[in-house]
Motif scaffolding. Structure first.
Motif, mmCIF file in Angstrom:
data_model
loop_
_atom_site.group_PDB
_atom_site.id
_atom_site.type_symbol
_atom_site.label_atom_id
_atom_site.label_comp_id
_atom_site.label_asym_id
_atom_site.label_seq_id
_atom_site.Cartn_x
_atom_site.Cartn_y
_atom_site.Cartn_z
ATOM 1 N N THR A 34 0.741 -1.275 -0.037
ATOM 2 C CA THR A 34 0.190 0.114 0.108
ATOM 3 C C THR A 34 0.846 1.236 -0.057
ATOM 4 O OG1 THR A 34 -0.253 -0.175 2.299
ATOM 5 C CG2 THR A 34 -2.030 -1.196 1.041
ATOM 6 N N THR A 35 0.856 2.209 1.150
ATOM 7 C CA THR A 35 1.573 3.287 1.114
ATOM 8 C C THR A 35 2.911 3.222 1.793
ATOM 9 O OG1 THR A 35 0.218 3.725 3.090
ATOM 10 C CG2 THR A 35 -0.575 4.410 0.824
ATOM 11 N N GLU A 36 3.395 2.150 2.222
ATOM 12 C CA GLU A 36 4.604 2.073 3.129
ATOM 13 C C GLU A 36 5.768 2.976 2.528
ATOM 14 O OE1 GLU A 36 2.771 -2.132 3.098
ATOM 15 O OE2 GLU A 36 2.921 -0.408 1.751
ATOM 16 N N LEU A 37 5.830 2.994 1.033
ATOM 17 C CA LEU A 37 7.042 3.633 0.572
ATOM 18 C C LEU A 37 6.760 5.195 0.503
ATOM 19 C CD1 LEU A 37 7.983 0.962 -2.149
ATOM 20 C CD2 LEU A 37 9.253 1.414 -0.126
ATOM 21 N N ALA A 38 5.839 5.480 1.128
ATOM 22 C CA ALA A 38 5.679 7.026 1.290
ATOM 23 C C ALA A 38 6.451 7.509 2.447
ATOM 24 C CB ALA A 38 4.213 7.416 1.653
ATOM 25 N N GLN A 39 6.927 6.659 3.027
ATOM 26 C CA GLN A 39 8.009 6.908 4.360
ATOM 27 C C GLN A 39 9.615 7.204 3.498
ATOM 28 O OE1 GLN A 39 8.250 3.933 7.111
ATOM 29 N NE2 GLN A 39 10.211 4.923 8.042
ATOM 30 N N LEU B 39 18.628 -6.522 -3.960
ATOM 31 C CA LEU B 39 17.316 -6.141 -3.590
ATOM 32 C C LEU B 39 16.305 -6.435 -4.880
ATOM 33 C CD1 LEU B 39 17.350 -2.484 -2.301
ATOM 34 C CD2 LEU B 39 17.086 -4.611 -0.678
ATOM 35 N N ARG B 40 15.184 -7.226 -4.394
ATOM 36 C CA ARG B 40 14.197 -7.575 -5.330
ATOM 37 C C ARG B 40 12.848 -7.199 -4.705
ATOM 38 N NH1 ARG B 40 13.943 -13.841 -7.631
ATOM 39 N NH2 ARG B 40 12.527 -13.428 -9.403
ATOM 40 N N GLY B 41 11.990 -6.547 -5.498
ATOM 41 C CA GLY B 41 10.656 -6.210 -4.792
ATOM 42 C C GLY B 41 9.566 -6.287 -5.521
ATOM 43 N N TYR B 42 8.204 -6.656 -5.028
ATOM 44 C CA TYR B 42 7.043 -6.453 -5.608
ATOM 45 C C TYR B 42 6.402 -5.491 -4.844
ATOM 46 C CZ TYR B 42 2.327 -7.296 -6.889
ATOM 47 O OH TYR B 42 0.739 -7.311 -7.395
ATOM 48 N N LEU B 43 6.008 -4.343 -5.513
ATOM 49 C CA LEU B 43 5.595 -3.189 -4.853
ATOM 50 C C LEU B 43 4.321 -2.557 -5.654
ATOM 51 C CD1 LEU B 43 9.296 -1.545 -4.833
ATOM 52 C CD2 LEU B 43 8.440 -2.732 -3.098
ATOM 53 N N PRO B 44 3.116 -3.301 -5.232
ATOM 54 C CA PRO B 44 1.946 -2.969 -6.172
ATOM 55 C C PRO B 44 1.446 -1.356 -5.587
ATOM 56 C CG PRO B 44 1.598 -4.625 -4.457
ATOM 57 C CD PRO B 44 2.995 -4.342 -4.535
ATOM 58 N N GLY B 45 1.707 -0.933 -4.617
ATOM 59 C CA GLY B 45 1.291 0.254 -4.117
ATOM 60 C C GLY B 45 2.211 1.651 -4.529
ATOM 61 N N ALA B 46 3.265 1.332 -4.958
ATOM 62 C CA ALA B 46 4.280 2.247 -5.063
ATOM 63 C C ALA B 46 3.787 3.277 -6.392
ATOM 64 C CB ALA B 46 5.633 1.726 -5.208
ATOM 65 N N CYS B 47 4.108 4.489 -6.336
ATOM 66 C CA CYS B 47 4.030 5.111 -7.245
ATOM 67 C C CYS B 47 5.243 5.290 -8.216
ATOM 68 C CB CYS B 47 3.955 6.943 -6.906
ATOM 69 S SG CYS B 47 5.513 7.231 -6.180
ATOM 70 N N PRO B 48 5.050 5.532 -9.648
ATOM 71 C CA PRO B 48 6.137 5.579 -10.643
ATOM 72 C C PRO B 48 7.490 6.061 -10.058
ATOM 73 C CG PRO B 48 3.903 6.125 -11.705
ATOM 74 C CD PRO B 48 3.776 6.110 -10.289
ATOM 75 N N GLU B 49 7.426 7.171 -9.288
ATOM 76 C CA GLU B 49 8.629 8.074 -9.217
ATOM 77 C C GLU B 49 9.440 7.042 -8.161
ATOM 78 O OE1 GLU B 49 10.105 11.831 -6.287
ATOM 79 O OE2 GLU B 49 7.931 11.689 -7.136
ATOM 80 N N ILE B 50 8.771 6.452 -7.228
ATOM 81 C CA ILE B 50 9.602 5.608 -6.323
ATOM 82 C C ILE B 50 10.203 4.317 -6.943
ATOM 83 C CG2 ILE B 50 9.253 4.142 -4.054
ATOM 84 C CD1 ILE B 50 9.152 7.109 -3.741
#
Length: 394
Positions: free
Chosen positions: A231-236, A250-261
């Motif tokens: 969700t919004t964790e990467l807004a931190q 690092l490897r990630g699945y980040l469905p809630g992240a915005c394109p900039e992040i």
């Protein structure tokens, strides 16, 4: 009818999708979802998937009035609008209309108290499914406090109960004696490990596995930090900076992240996955897992025998993450405002902690009886009795 109202994570839809898949060929399913972001994951097994009642958590309102952190489940209900009688009447009325029009004979709800109350009014059986934290056992007179350092209550349970009785009594809801009665139901399907359930010892049915696509325990040869933030964790800002600077693969699945992040993390070397990874792939490639302490992802890590770094976003995730930390297989970073240096240090120390990784594999061995590679049979066995007995209602 599969119902989801509150909590914005992907795991709620994944849980209901497993139910729909298990019932394929037995009963047609509709799904009414509070958020449609992950609707594609449940659509293949449903006749209809459409927006339903949503219980958005008013985090901003809580901050504006400088309220303490949510001490109990009553605080969550308050911040989801349960103190507004008119709003609650609209929500339950929507469900009553939908259940009637769709000729629903069984309701299965994940974080769906309004749907449970509507089913009770309509006289149809209803099951609560989900994690232990979100399914209070029958007979509670009030919601307990799970984290002693967050004990300041704001919600007045008697007042909330009176408000609901006044608003929903005219719709046919039997009088609620206590606020936890909003979860009155025909049965429950708690998908968890007992070690993660704050109500352990109070259940009326056995636990079902929290991990449906169990892959076996890691061989301990993986090299990656697998990151899952839904969700919004990467807004931190501190978290993003730490991931950029930690120097780990690092490897990630980040469905809630915005394109900039996404672009920042990809530029820093993270391998970004466009779709969820299988449990097999995570167990094969990961050395540790980094997440928010979401019940589903944390349970997958426990099943795979992977050490974890958890950055909870709210008290439910904090409770679950601390259970893993107390078992010696995770490190928890709290509060959410932790600086990048702290997060970097914890990621690196966990990555290098061979003793924690060994404990994680040992714990996974003890949990083996609770895993399954396919939960379809277990779900059918739990649900079919309610399909065949439409008189079994709360």
């Amino acid at each position: 009818m599969l119902a989801w109202e509150g909590g914005a994570g992907r795991g709620h839809v994944v849980t209901l999708a497993r139910v729909a898949r298990a019932l394929s060929g037995l009963a047609p399913c509709d799904a009414a979802l509070g958020w449609m972001t992950h609707a594609g994951e449940i659509a293949p097994w449903c006749e209809g998937v459409f927006p339903g009642v949503r219980l958005p958590y008013d985090r901003a309102g809580r901050a504006a009035r400088k309220a303490p952190p949510s001490a109990s489940w009553a605080e969550w209900l308050l911040d989801c609008g349960f103190g507004d009688g008119a709003k609650m009447a609209r929500r339950v009325s929507w469900w009553l209309d939908t259940l009637g029009r769709r000729q629903i004979g069984l309701l299965i709800g994940d974080y769906a108290p309004c749907a449970l109350m509507a089913a009770r009014i309509a006289g149809i059986p209803a099951l609560a499914i989900g994690t232990g934290y979100g399914i209070p056992p029958a007979g509670l007179k009030s919601f307990p406090i799970f984290l002693p350092e967050y004990a300041a209550r704001e919600a007045d349970e008697a007042m909330l109960t009176a408000t609901l009785n006044a608003a929903l009594g005219p719709l046919g809801l039997p009088e609620l004696a206590h606020l936890p009665d909003v979860y009155a139901r025909s049965g429950e399907i708690v998908r968890s490990f007992e070690m993660l359930d704050p109500y352990r010892g109070m259940r009326s049915a056995p636990y079902l596995p929290p991990v449906a696509n169990y892959s076996g325990i890691t061989a301990g040869t993986g090299t990656e930090v697998f990151c899952y933030f839904s969700t919004t964790e990467l807004a931190q800002p501190g978290l993003v900076e730490a991931l950029e600077r930690c120097g780990l693969p690092l490897r990630g699945y980040l469905p809630g992240a915005c394109p900039e992040i996404i672009n920042r993390l990809a530029a820093a070397g993270m391998r970004i996955e466009p779709a969820p990874l299988s449990a097999d792939e995570i167990a094969r490639c990961a050395r540790i897992v980094c997440n928010a302490g979401q019940h589903g992802m944390l349970s997958l890590g426990l099943a795979a025998g992977l050490a974890q770094v958890c950055l909870p976003q709210h008290l439910e995730q904090l409770y679950v993450a601390r259970c893993a930390e107390q078992a010696g297989v995770a490190q928890v970073i709290w509060p959410r405002s932790a600086p990048a240096d702290t997060i970097c240090d914890v990621l690196r120390s966990t990555y290098d902690d061979s003793a924690m990784q060994l404990r994680a594999r040992g714990l996974a061995e003890t949990l083996l009886p609770h895993f399954t590679r396919d939960d379809e049979t277990l779900l059918r066995e739990a649900i079919v009795p309610f399909l065949s007995n439409s008189c079994c209602h709360p």
